[in-house]
Enzyme design. Structure first.
Site, PDB file in Angstrom:
ATOM      1  CE1 TYR A   3      -6.725  -6.840  -6.830  1.00  0.00           C
ATOM      2  CE2 TYR A   3      -6.472  -8.104  -4.809  1.00  0.00           C
ATOM      3  CZ  TYR A   3      -6.551  -6.895  -5.454  1.00  0.00           C
ATOM      4  OH  TYR A   3      -6.468  -5.733  -4.745  1.00  0.00           O
TER       5      TYR A   3
ATOM      6  NE  ARG B 201      -3.528  -2.282   2.797  1.00  0.00           N
ATOM      7  CZ  ARG B 201      -3.234  -3.432   3.392  1.00  0.00           C
ATOM      8  NH1 ARG B 201      -2.028  -3.615   3.925  1.00  0.00           N
ATOM      9  NH2 ARG B 201      -4.135  -4.398   3.481  1.00  0.00           N
TER      10      ARG B 201
ATOM     11  CG  HIS C 111      -5.806  -8.918   1.023  1.00  0.00           C
ATOM     12  ND1 HIS C 111      -5.912  -9.367  -0.273  1.00  0.00           N
ATOM     13  CD2 HIS C 111      -5.738  -7.561   0.943  1.00  0.00           C
ATOM     14  CE1 HIS C 111      -5.907  -8.326  -1.095  1.00  0.00           C
ATOM     15  NE2 HIS C 111      -5.801  -7.231  -0.382  1.00  0.00           N
TER      16      HIS C 111
ATOM     17  CG  HIS D 204      -5.318   0.661  -3.609  1.00  0.00           C
ATOM     18  ND1 HIS D 204      -4.619   0.496  -2.428  1.00  0.00           N
ATOM     19  CD2 HIS D 204      -6.308  -0.267  -3.584  1.00  0.00           C
ATOM     20  CE1 HIS D 204      -5.173  -0.475  -1.723  1.00  0.00           C
ATOM     21  NE2 HIS D 204      -6.188  -0.957  -2.398  1.00  0.00           N
TER      22      HIS D 204
ATOM     23  NE  ARG E  50      -3.241  -3.551  -1.320  1.00  0.00           N
ATOM     24  CZ  ARG E  50      -2.613  -4.360  -0.479  1.00  0.00           C
ATOM     25  NH1 ARG E  50      -1.286  -4.466  -0.544  1.00  0.00           N
ATOM     26  NH2 ARG E  50      -3.277  -5.071   0.417  1.00  0.00           N
TER      27      ARG E  50
ATOM     28  CE  LYS F 154      -6.273  -1.177   5.070  1.00  0.00           C
ATOM     29  NZ  LYS F 154      -7.580  -1.444   4.441  1.00  0.00           N
TER      30      LYS F 154
END
Length: 307
Positions: free
Chosen positions: A288, A158, A279, A253, A256, A182
């Protein structure tokens, strides 16, 4: 923005402290949750001047969301606000401000997930070459810009993770980045030989030319020597993609999304891609696979005589 009763303002301030200090949420998440919670409390206060937290029940929550839906708010936004409301009411219960959680029976509207726009592999390669050509004269900023697009594409990290890298985040020997994602979760992300070359040139020539007393341990620097800002990184990505004929105008992004798609198209295991991207849920990574299938379908429809 409407003023809230002082009791509600104080409540928001305490909730913000919990999000920031107690839960370790990112500033972006904190801003979104506080904005949504302020909207909810404003709605509650508007129902009756004497409204208190005791009046916050599932009917009020549903009415708050219904009003926004009627105003044309997107499903994805309603879904996020439902999540914010749940987080807030759970905090109210946890801190014993209310007895029962009114959001337990609150159902979030299902958002329609759209497939992300990605670069085709030749476009991604052209973008890397455009960045490399810009760095050919060894200009410090150009060397940095080449490194920005190289790392965003080759690692899929990110933009906030990129800007947060420190000098000791790079394991040169094993070609790994130590990334803080995150929820302050740390993961190791590999980079390839082109990434190692870009890092080497940046550390030898680019960074020393820009570094000053403001730089500290920051890996990537802005023109004035401070840590690279996310807005600067976005501007670099847009500028590089402008040099690629036919390429969509993507932000960081988009790189990404592109990295994840190209990994899967190259045969990478879905769980490995999940780990690389950081994730929490496999469902996020599975998006994806749909991008790859959608591209496969488009090629089939165009090329096969029996399509």
């Amino acid at each position: 923005m409407e003023n809230l009763p002082s009791a509600f303002e104080q409540l928001l301030a305490e909730y913000a402290d919990d999000l920031r200090l107690g839960r370790g949420r990112s500033e972006h998440t904190i801003r979104a949750y506080l904005a949504d919670t302020r909207s909810l409390l404003t709605f509650l206060a508007g129902l009756d001047e004497q409204s208190t937290l005791g009046d916050l029940d599932v009917h009020v929550l549903r009415a708050w969301l219904a009003g926004q839906s009627a105003a044309g708010v997107a499903r994805s936004t309603l879904s996020r606000r439902t999540s914010a409301a749940r987080n807030f009411t759970a905090w109210l219960v946890r801190t014993r401000r209310i007895g029962a959680d009114p959001a337990v029976r609150l159902v979030a509207p299902k958002s329609r997930r759209t497939l992300p726009t990605v670069l085709r592999q030749p476009q991604a390669e052209a973008a890397m070459k455009a960045a490399e050509s810009g760095a050919a004269q060894q200009d410090p900023v150009a060397l940095r810009d080449r490194l920005i697009v190289e790392l965003l594409y080759s690692t899929g990290i990110r933009v906030g993770e990129l800007c947060g890298l420190d000098l000791d985040s790079v394991d040169h020997e094993r070609r790994l980045l130590r990334v803080i994602g995150k929820g302050d979760k740390e993961r190791a992300v590999p980079f390839g030989v082109p990434g190692a070359d870009a890092i080497g040139a940046w550390l030898r020539i680019g960074r020393p030319a820009l570094a000053n007393a403001r730089s500290g341990a920051a890996f990537l620097l802005g023109r004035r020597g401070g840590r690279l800002d996310q807005r600067q990184a976005r501007a670099v990505v847009h500028e590089v993609l402008e040099a690629v004929p036919g390429a969509p105008d993507l932000g960081p992004h988009g790189f990404r999304h592109t990295a994840a798609t190209h990994l899967l198209e190259g045969g990478a295991d879905l769980r490995v891609v999940q780990e690389l991207l950081g994730h929490a849920s496999m469902a996020t990574t599975q998006l994806y696979t749909h991008v790859s299938v959608a591209r496969l379908r488009a090629v089939h429809d165009q090329a096969h005589p029996r399509a």
